[in-house]
Write a protein that holds these residues in place. Structure first.
Motif, PDB file in Angstrom:
ATOM      1  N   ASN A 164      10.477   5.663  13.783  1.00 52.70           N
ATOM      2  CA  ASN A 164       9.926   6.286  14.995  1.00 52.70           C
ATOM      3  C   ASN A 164       8.850   5.433  15.673  1.00 52.70           C
ATOM      4  N   MET A 165       8.430   4.376  15.016  1.00 49.74           N
ATOM      5  CA  MET A 165       7.307   3.605  15.526  1.00 49.74           C
ATOM      6  C   MET A 165       7.618   2.971  16.874  1.00 49.74           C
ATOM      7  N   GLU A 166       8.826   2.475  17.052  1.00 49.84           N
ATOM      8  CA  GLU A 166       9.169   1.798  18.306  1.00 49.84           C
ATOM      9  C   GLU A 166       9.013   2.735  19.499  1.00 49.84           C
ATOM     10  N   ALA A 167       9.447   3.993  19.344  1.00 52.82           N
ATOM     11  CA  ALA A 167       9.301   4.962  20.436  1.00 52.82           C
ATOM     12  C   ALA A 167       7.827   5.273  20.692  1.00 52.82           C
ATOM     13  N   PHE A 168       7.044   5.320  19.630  1.00 53.45           N
ATOM     14  CA  PHE A 168       5.627   5.660  19.771  1.00 53.45           C
ATOM     15  C   PHE A 168       4.852   4.590  20.523  1.00 53.45           C
ATOM     16  N   VAL A 169       5.195   3.333  20.326  1.00 51.26           N
ATOM     17  CA  VAL A 169       4.455   2.236  20.962  1.00 51.26           C
ATOM     18  C   VAL A 169       5.175   1.689  22.198  1.00 51.26           C
ATOM     19  N   ASN A 170       6.189   2.379  22.658  1.00 52.31           N
ATOM     20  CA  ASN A 170       6.895   1.948  23.867  1.00 52.31           C
ATOM     21  C   ASN A 170       5.902   1.804  25.017  1.00 52.31           C
ATOM     22  N   LEU A 193       3.930  22.632  25.241  1.00 52.72           N
ATOM     23  CA  LEU A 193       3.053  22.069  26.269  1.00 52.72           C
ATOM     24  C   LEU A 193       3.741  20.969  27.066  1.00 52.72           C
ATOM     25  N   GLY A 194       4.990  20.717  26.763  1.00 53.66           N
ATOM     26  CA  GLY A 194       5.751  19.705  27.502  1.00 53.66           C
ATOM     27  C   GLY A 194       5.593  18.303  26.953  1.00 53.66           C
ATOM     28  N   MET A 195       5.031  18.156  25.755  1.00 54.78           N
ATOM     29  CA  MET A 195       4.847  16.842  25.160  1.00 54.78           C
ATOM     30  C   MET A 195       6.026  16.498  24.253  1.00 54.78           C
ATOM     31  N   ASP A 196       6.271  15.213  24.090  1.00 52.05           N
ATOM     32  CA  ASP A 196       7.257  14.766  23.114  1.00 52.05           C
ATOM     33  C   ASP A 196       6.674  14.892  21.715  1.00 52.05           C
ATOM     34  N   TYR A 197       7.566  15.005  20.731  1.00 55.97           N
ATOM     35  CA  TYR A 197       7.113  15.161  19.347  1.00 55.97           C
ATOM     36  C   TYR A 197       7.944  14.271  18.436  1.00 55.97           C
ATOM     37  N   LEU A 198       7.250  13.493  17.618  1.00 54.58           N
ATOM     38  CA  LEU A 198       7.884  12.671  16.592  1.00 54.58           C
ATOM     39  C   LEU A 198       7.277  13.051  15.252  1.00 54.58           C
ATOM     40  N   THR A 199       8.011  12.815  14.174  1.00 53.33           N
ATOM     41  CA  THR A 199       7.471  13.139  12.862  1.00 53.33           C
ATOM     42  C   THR A 199       7.990  12.166  11.820  1.00 53.33           C
ATOM     43  N   ALA A 200       7.220  12.039  10.735  1.00 53.56           N
ATOM     44  CA  ALA A 200       7.617  11.180   9.615  1.00 53.56           C
ATOM     45  C   ALA A 200       6.897  11.652   8.362  1.00 53.56           C
ATOM     46  N   ASN A 201       7.519  11.427   7.207  1.00 48.82           N
ATOM     47  CA  ASN A 201       6.871  11.720   5.925  1.00 48.82           C
ATOM     48  C   ASN A 201       7.126  10.635   4.883  1.00 48.82           C
ATOM     49  N   THR A 202       7.739   9.532   5.323  1.00 48.67           N
ATOM     50  CA  THR A 202       7.955   8.367   4.463  1.00 48.67           C
ATOM     51  C   THR A 202       7.746   7.106   5.294  1.00 48.67           C
ATOM     52  N   LYS A 203       7.660   5.972   4.621  1.00 46.27           N
ATOM     53  CA  LYS A 203       7.540   4.704   5.337  1.00 46.27           C
ATOM     54  C   LYS A 203       8.769   4.464   6.209  1.00 46.27           C
ATOM     55  N   GLU A 204       9.915   4.815   5.687  1.00 45.55           N
ATOM     56  CA  GLU A 204      11.159   4.558   6.414  1.00 45.55           C
ATOM     57  C   GLU A 204      11.234   5.384   7.695  1.00 45.55           C
ATOM     58  N   THR A 205      10.899   6.675   7.615  1.00 47.62           N
ATOM     59  CA  THR A 205      10.955   7.510   8.816  1.00 47.62           C
ATOM     60  C   THR A 205       9.852   7.132   9.803  1.00 47.62           C
ATOM     61  N   PHE A 206       8.721   6.657   9.277  1.00 45.74           N
ATOM     62  CA  PHE A 206       7.659   6.196  10.171  1.00 45.74           C
ATOM     63  C   PHE A 206       8.128   4.981  10.964  1.00 45.74           C
ATOM     64  N   LEU A 207       8.657   3.995  10.286  1.00 46.85           N
ATOM     65  CA  LEU A 207       9.109   2.774  10.962  1.00 46.85           C
ATOM     66  C   LEU A 207      10.235   3.067  11.937  1.00 46.85           C
ATOM     67  N   LEU A 231       0.831  -1.199   0.000  1.00 49.09           N
ATOM     68  CA  LEU A 231       0.000   0.000   0.000  1.00 49.09           C
ATOM     69  C   LEU A 231       0.870   1.256   0.000  1.00 49.09           C
ATOM     70  N   PRO A 232       0.372   2.345  -0.575  1.00 50.15           N
ATOM     71  CA  PRO A 232       1.097   3.615  -0.481  1.00 50.15           C
ATOM     72  C   PRO A 232       1.148   4.097   0.977  1.00 50.15           C
ATOM     73  N   PHE A 233       2.015   5.048   1.237  1.00 50.57           N
ATOM     74  CA  PHE A 233       2.165   5.618   2.573  1.00 50.57           C
ATOM     75  C   PHE A 233       0.893   6.395   2.905  1.00 50.57           C
ATOM     76  N   SER A 234       0.121   5.873   3.855  1.00 48.80           N
ATOM     77  CA  SER A 234      -1.224   6.388   4.094  1.00 48.80           C
ATOM     78  C   SER A 234      -1.717   5.941   5.457  1.00 48.80           C
ATOM     79  N   ASN A 235      -2.905   6.413   5.828  1.00 44.56           N
ATOM     80  CA  ASN A 235      -3.538   6.005   7.082  1.00 44.56           C
ATOM     81  C   ASN A 235      -3.751   4.497   7.105  1.00 44.56           C
ATOM     82  N   VAL A 236      -4.184   3.934   5.972  1.00 44.80           N
ATOM     83  CA  VAL A 236      -4.414   2.488   5.900  1.00 44.80           C
ATOM     84  C   VAL A 236      -3.102   1.726   6.091  1.00 44.80           C
TER      85      VAL A 236
END
Length: 576
Positions: free
Chosen positions: A513-519, A497-511, A349-354
């Protein structure tokens, strides 16, 4: 007398349903707008009819009849002040809970307020004369007929709902003088079953349960559903708002979207819960629908409702617990096999919500909570299963863009020791972003912000908005707001606001950062902003809707061309 039933469909449907619900006593008052109804009742010959010129007296006569017989009584009059004269008797009936069905004739309501004679407004009534009121406009097509039948079923059901009382039908007439119809049309009858009523027999054939949005089921209710499914070879189709986590749970969006074979020949669908965000659910595949809900309201989501069970889920399933298993392969195993096959055959699938839903669903930590934004986010995640230990929710009640982050915040304050995830689009995020500035916000939020710079919901091929092509962005998809995919706007807001921030714009950058997001360790709340393109979002949904079903279309095309014997010959040839 050479007259028969009125040619007006609304009158025909009403008479038919009166007969089906065994309402036989009718007190008529003379008038123009109910004349053809009275004539049709007279022709039918199965009604016990009485006449009363004074509508006040007619209503009180009905009180006496209903009290003495213990059965519903119908009264009917015309417009003007006639219906007003029912009010004293209906007040009596209301406080004594007497089942009186009031049918008032009315002219076309477009005449209301335009100086037509004998047209009165019955849209508002005193609180203590009716338990239910509905309006039946002139029936012009099949959809009008279905709507009229449901409304009349609802009115008749209201006569005994929650103790009962008077109910009202305002029936429009076109003053037809045609009384040539000799047979009443078939009309769907919907009956309400209460705790003490005799239960109908389960029909023979495949049985499925579909659960819309529903609070999490208790263990004992889950067990009662599981026992029912085990005894009747049934399956429970769900989305991520259904609340059921038992042994027979099956997400159905992917199956329904692909027209999976396991959905064929469903004889009965048992409908639980409220509004569903699963736009592909299989309710329309079933031949008949039974609804179970304690509110006692006839809600016909799929146009196939025949029974409404006014009782708890537990009582219903325990009442039908006796073993009556349908022969053949296990329904749940067949659904699981079809789901796994479709899942395994999904192309890249393309890089998307799905795509993100597919990647993240198996990674969400156990015992977490996850909230989904309506439409795109919820639809994308309904294709993919999460752990049974995860509670999922969505604001599908009002089904609006607003309030998603606020609901997430409220839930997170109740369970501060659990991670609360959220998947949300950019328009919904910015609509409710003030919630993140609330001083009660804790450290247990993980927000996946899918920022495509517009409302992609209005640009994909399943939405009529896509016909506008390049013109859709300005005023329909609302593109370019909120920084127009600014790389710093949300970042700075979250960090300030004191929150952490992650970002991605490709599949590679998403993957990456994913480990930190689901820690699974609760340390600090986080916003993971992912920038996607509407062209990729729409392509992904189109792939989900079309590509994986191509094999099914090809197979059906071959079958239609060469027949079953030809298909068998081809299979045997391939084996050789």
């Amino acid at each position: 007398m050479n007259t028969h039933y009125s040619s007006e469909k609304g009158i025909q449907i009403l008479v038919k349903l009166l007969k089906e619900h065994h309402i036989k006593r009718v007190i008529t008052s003379p008038g123009g707008t109910n004349m053809m109804l009275n004539a049709s009742l007279m022709y039918d010959g199965s009604f016990e009819m009485y006449s009363s010129v004074d509508e006040r007296s007619a209503a009180y006569m009905a009180c006496g009849m209903a009290e003495e017989s213990g059965e519903p009584v119908m009264i009917t009059c015309t417009g003007a002040t006639a219906a007003r004269n029912y009010m004293p008797g209906l007040t009596e009936a209301y406080y004594r809970k007497l089942p009186i069905l009031v049918v008032t004739g009315t002219q076309d309501l477009r005449r209301l307020g335009n100086l037509y004679d004998q047209v009165t407004d019955r849209s508002v009534h005193p609180n203590d004369i009716l338990t239910f009121s509905t309006y039946i406009p002139t029936v012009r097509d099949d959809k009008d007929a279905d709507s009229a039948a449901l409304k009349i079923n609802q009115a008749i059901s209201a006569l005994t709902l929650h103790g009962g009382g008077p109910a009202h039908i305002n029936l429009e007439t076109v003053y037809s003088r045609d009384l040539s119809v000799t047979c009443l049309p078939p009309v769907k009858v919907v009956k309400r079953i209460s705790y003490d009523d005799e239960l109908p027999i389960l029909p023979q054939g495949r049985i499925a349960i579909f659960i819309g949005s529903h609070r999490a089921f208790t263990e004992d209710v889950t067990m009662s559903i599981d026992r029912f499914c085990e005894n009747h070879n049934a399956v429970v189709f769900c989305d991520h708002t259904s609340g059921y986590k038992g042994r027979f749970r099956q997400l159905d969006a992917l199956l329904s979207l692909k027209g999976a074979k396991c959905l064929d020949n469903v004889r009965l669908l048992i409908h639980l819960g409220e509004i569903s965000g699963d736009h592909f659910n299989m309710g329309t595949c079933a031949k008949e629908v039974w609804r179970v809900n304690e509110d006692g309201q006839l809600r016909d989501r799929y146009g196939k409702l025949t029974y409404l069970f006014e009782m708890s889920d537990k009582h219903f399933f325990e009442s039908y617990a006796n073993k009556d298993c349908c022969p053949g392969i296990s329904f749940i195993q067949e659904c699981q096999a079809d789901y796994n096959k479709i899942y395994d055959e999904l192309p890249e699938l393309p890089f998307s919500n799905v795509w993100m839903a597919k990647a993240l669903a198996p990674e969400i930590p156990e015992s977490s909570i996850i909230h989904f934004g309506i439409l795109t986010s919820l639809r994308s995640w309904n294709f993919f299963e999460v752990s049974n230990s995860i509670h999922s929710a969505s604001n599908v009640g009002g089904f609006g863009t607003d309030g998603i982050l606020s609901s997430l915040l409220g839930a997170s304050l109740v369970n501060p020791n659990k991670l609360h995830f959220c998947v949300i689009g950019d328009l919904a995020f910015f609509y409710d972003m003030n919630a993140l500035g609330n001083r009660h916000l804790d450290n247990n939020l993980r927000i996946l912000l899918v920022n495509n710079g517009k409302g992609c919901e209005f640009t994909h091929h399943l939405n009529p908005g896509h016909i506008f092509e390049e013109d859709v962005n300005q005023y329909i998809a609302a593109a370019g707001h909120y920084g127009n995919q600014s790389p710093t706007l949300v970042r700075d807001y979250a960090r300030n606001l004191g929150m952490d921030y992650l970002t991605a714009n490709t599949k590679e950058t998403f993957l990456a950062n994913m480990e930190a997001f689901v820690n699974p360790v609760i340390s600090n709340s986080c916003v993971f902003e992912v920038f996607t393109r509407d062209i990729d979002e729409n392509a992904a949904l189109k792939i989900m809707a079309n590509v994986a079903s191509m094999k099914h279309q090809i197979k059906e095309g071959i079958k239609n061309t060469v027949g079953e014997k030809g298909v068998k010959f081809i299979k045997d040839l391939i084996k050789k």
